[in-house]
Design a protein around this motif. Structure first.
Motif, PDB file in Angstrom:
ATOM      1  N   ILE A   1       3.981 -13.886   1.557  1.00 14.89           N
ATOM      2  CA  ILE A   1       4.672 -13.047   2.551  1.00 14.89           C
ATOM      3  C   ILE A   1       5.349 -11.863   1.868  1.00 14.89           C
ATOM      4  O   ILE A   1       5.240 -10.716   2.325  1.00 14.89           O
ATOM      5  CB  ILE A   1       5.676 -13.894   3.359  1.00 14.89           C
ATOM      6  N   ILE A   2       6.041 -12.141   0.749  1.00 10.76           N
ATOM      7  CA  ILE A   2       6.707 -11.051   0.029  1.00 10.76           C
ATOM      8  C   ILE A   2       5.676 -10.039  -0.475  1.00 10.76           C
ATOM      9  O   ILE A   2       5.865  -8.818  -0.361  1.00 10.76           O
ATOM     10  CB  ILE A   2       7.555 -11.607  -1.135  1.00 10.76           C
ATOM     11  N   GLY A   3       4.568 -10.531  -1.021  1.00 11.93           N
ATOM     12  CA  GLY A   3       3.519  -9.631  -1.507  1.00 11.93           C
ATOM     13  C   GLY A   3       2.870  -8.849  -0.390  1.00 11.93           C
ATOM     14  O   GLY A   3       2.569  -7.660  -0.546  1.00 11.93           O
ATOM     15  N   GLY A   4       2.637  -9.483   0.762  1.00  5.49           N
ATOM     16  CA  GLY A   4       2.046  -8.789   1.902  1.00  5.49           C
ATOM     17  C   GLY A   4       2.949  -7.703   2.445  1.00  5.49           C
ATOM     18  O   GLY A   4       2.496  -6.577   2.740  1.00  5.49           O
ATOM     19  N   VAL A   5       4.226  -8.031   2.566  1.00  2.00           N
ATOM     20  CA  VAL A   5       5.187  -7.029   3.048  1.00  2.00           C
ATOM     21  C   VAL A   5       5.291  -5.882   2.037  1.00  2.00           C
ATOM     22  O   VAL A   5       5.357  -4.705   2.410  1.00  2.00           O
ATOM     23  CB  VAL A   5       6.561  -7.681   3.320  1.00  2.00           C
ATOM     24  N   GLY A   6       5.272  -6.220   0.750  1.00  2.00           N
ATOM     25  CA  GLY A   6       5.325  -5.179  -0.286  1.00  2.00           C
ATOM     26  C   GLY A   6       4.104  -4.275  -0.226  1.00  2.00           C
ATOM     27  O   GLY A   6       4.223  -3.058  -0.391  1.00  2.00           O
ATOM     28  N   CYS A   7       2.936  -4.841   0.020  1.00  2.00           N
ATOM     29  CA  CYS A   7       1.715  -4.021   0.138  1.00  2.00           C
ATOM     30  C   CYS A   7       1.788  -3.107   1.355  1.00  2.00           C
ATOM     31  O   CYS A   7       1.387  -1.939   1.288  1.00  2.00           O
ATOM     32  CB  CYS A   7       0.478  -4.919   0.229  1.00  2.00           C
ATOM     33  N   LEU A   8       2.300  -3.626   2.470  1.00  2.00           N
ATOM     34  CA  LEU A   8       2.436  -2.792   3.672  1.00  2.00           C
ATOM     35  C   LEU A   8       3.387  -1.626   3.433  1.00  2.00           C
ATOM     36  O   LEU A   8       3.104  -0.490   3.846  1.00  2.00           O
ATOM     37  CB  LEU A   8       2.910  -3.634   4.851  1.00  2.00           C
ATOM     38  N   PHE A   9       4.517  -1.892   2.777  1.00  2.00           N
ATOM     39  CA  PHE A   9       5.459  -0.816   2.485  1.00  2.00           C
ATOM     40  C   PHE A   9       4.837   0.192   1.521  1.00  2.00           C
ATOM     41  O   PHE A   9       5.069   1.404   1.645  1.00  2.00           O
ATOM     42  CB  PHE A   9       6.767  -1.361   1.912  1.00  2.00           C
ATOM     43  N   SER A  10       4.054  -0.273   0.570  1.00  2.00           N
ATOM     44  CA  SER A  10       3.400   0.648  -0.371  1.00  2.00           C
ATOM     45  C   SER A  10       2.407   1.548   0.349  1.00  2.00           C
ATOM     46  O   SER A  10       2.365   2.761   0.101  1.00  2.00           O
ATOM     47  CB  SER A  10       2.675  -0.142  -1.470  1.00  2.00           C
ATOM     48  N   ILE A  11       1.611   0.967   1.239  1.00  2.00           N
ATOM     49  CA  ILE A  11       0.639   1.761   1.999  1.00  2.00           C
ATOM     50  C   ILE A  11       1.366   2.758   2.899  1.00  2.00           C
ATOM     51  O   ILE A  11       0.988   3.932   2.993  1.00  2.00           O
ATOM     52  CB  ILE A  11      -0.287   0.834   2.808  1.00  2.00           C
ATOM     53  N   LEU A  12       2.436   2.296   3.555  1.00  2.00           N
ATOM     54  CA  LEU A  12       3.220   3.180   4.420  1.00  2.00           C
ATOM     55  C   LEU A  12       3.823   4.326   3.612  1.00  2.00           C
ATOM     56  O   LEU A  12       3.807   5.481   4.046  1.00  2.00           O
ATOM     57  CB  LEU A  12       4.310   2.385   5.143  1.00  2.00           C
ATOM     58  N   TRP A  13       4.327   4.039   2.440  1.00  2.00           N
ATOM     59  CA  TRP A  13       4.929   5.074   1.582  1.00  2.00           C
ATOM     60  C   TRP A  13       3.862   6.081   1.148  1.00  2.00           C
ATOM     61  O   TRP A  13       4.116   7.297   1.164  1.00  2.00           O
ATOM     62  CB  TRP A  13       5.575   4.395   0.364  1.00  2.00           C
ATOM     63  N   ILE A  14       2.669   5.596   0.776  1.00  2.15           N
ATOM     64  CA  ILE A  14       1.584   6.505   0.358  1.00  2.15           C
ATOM     65  C   ILE A  14       1.178   7.398   1.521  1.00  2.15           C
ATOM     66  O   ILE A  14       0.966   8.615   1.347  1.00  2.15           O
ATOM     67  CB  ILE A  14       0.374   5.702  -0.179  1.00  2.15           C
ATOM     68  N   VAL A  15       1.108   6.847   2.738  1.00  2.00           N
ATOM     69  CA  VAL A  15       0.723   7.645   3.907  1.00  2.00           C
ATOM     70  C   VAL A  15       1.810   8.703   4.182  1.00  2.00           C
ATOM     71  O   VAL A  15       1.483   9.854   4.489  1.00  2.00           O
ATOM     72  CB  VAL A  15       0.498   6.728   5.138  1.00  2.00           C
ATOM     73  N   LEU A  16       3.070   8.318   4.095  1.00  2.00           N
ATOM     74  CA  LEU A  16       4.156   9.280   4.344  1.00  2.00           C
ATOM     75  C   LEU A  16       4.158  10.386   3.301  1.00  2.00           C
ATOM     76  O   LEU A  16       4.394  11.551   3.617  1.00  2.00           O
ATOM     77  CB  LEU A  16       5.500   8.566   4.390  1.00  2.00           C
ATOM     78  N   VAL A  17       3.936  10.042   2.049  1.00  5.54           N
ATOM     79  CA  VAL A  17       3.920  11.074   0.996  1.00  5.54           C
ATOM     80  C   VAL A  17       2.721  11.994   1.196  1.00  5.54           C
ATOM     81  O   VAL A  17       2.829  13.222   1.060  1.00  5.54           O
ATOM     82  CB  VAL A  17       3.884  10.404  -0.403  1.00  5.54           C
ATOM     83  N   ALA A  18       1.583  11.435   1.547  1.00  2.00           N
ATOM     84  CA  ALA A  18       0.397  12.269   1.760  1.00  2.00           C
ATOM     85  C   ALA A  18       0.553  13.162   2.976  1.00  2.00           C
ATOM     86  O   ALA A  18       0.055  14.298   2.984  1.00  2.00           O
ATOM     87  CB  ALA A  18      -0.836  11.375   1.909  1.00  2.00           C
TER      88      ALA A  18
END
Length: 156
Positions: A136-153
């Motif tokens: 769960i922690i890893g999944g949530v971390g991956c979602l936040f990473s993808i969201l952060w990459i999309v926001l930066v892009a």
């Protein structure tokens, strides 16, 4: 002919080089049992299961459906999962929790080899819980990473 080693043949043995005497061996006309086949009339198969409700003899497995083995009724010790693969995979998700999950997974196998099935089941449950938390922690971390990459892009 004499034995070159000076030993006398044992009871039921023929001296070296002599033919068997009549009256010994299988009866005339009878053929010996093929290799691997028991001789004699209807030998009892070993490994007969004990009647239901009776403990199996020492060294014999309990028949299917009979109580024994694990507490709370019958069962196979291999039915207690150790979740080792999941625990190793969790290293990439949350390595701190994954290390403890791997250690608990090793305890499951240790308890199973010792015959302590209740402790093995408890360690298995703990391993599953730790793997679930790490996933769960890893999944949530991956979602936040993808969201952060999309926001930066999107901001560029």
């Amino acid at each position: 002919m004499t034995n070159p080693y000076g030993q006398q043949p044992g009871p039921g043995q023929q001296p070296y080089g002599q033919q068997p005497q009549p009256g010994y061996g299988p009866p005339s006309g009878a053929t010996p049992a093929p290799y691997g086949q028991p001789s004699g009339p209807n030998p009892m198969p070993y490994g007969q299961p004990a009647p239901y409700g009776q403990p199996a003899p020492y060294g014999q497995p309990a028949p299917y459906g009979a109580p024994g083995g694990m507490p709370g009724g019958g069962g196979d010790i291999n039915s207690i999962p150790d979740y080792k693969g999941w625990a190793i995979g969790c290293i990439f998700l949350c390595w701190i929790i994954a290390i403890f999950a791997i250690m608990k997974s090793n305890e499951v196998n240790t308890y199973k080899m010792q015959g302590n099935y209740a402790a093995a089941a408890d360690a298995s449950k703990s391993t599953k819980t730790m793997c679930m938390i790490a996933s769960i922690i890893g999944g949530v971390g991956c979602l936040f990473s993808i969201l952060w990459i999309v926001l930066v892009a999107a901001s560029i």
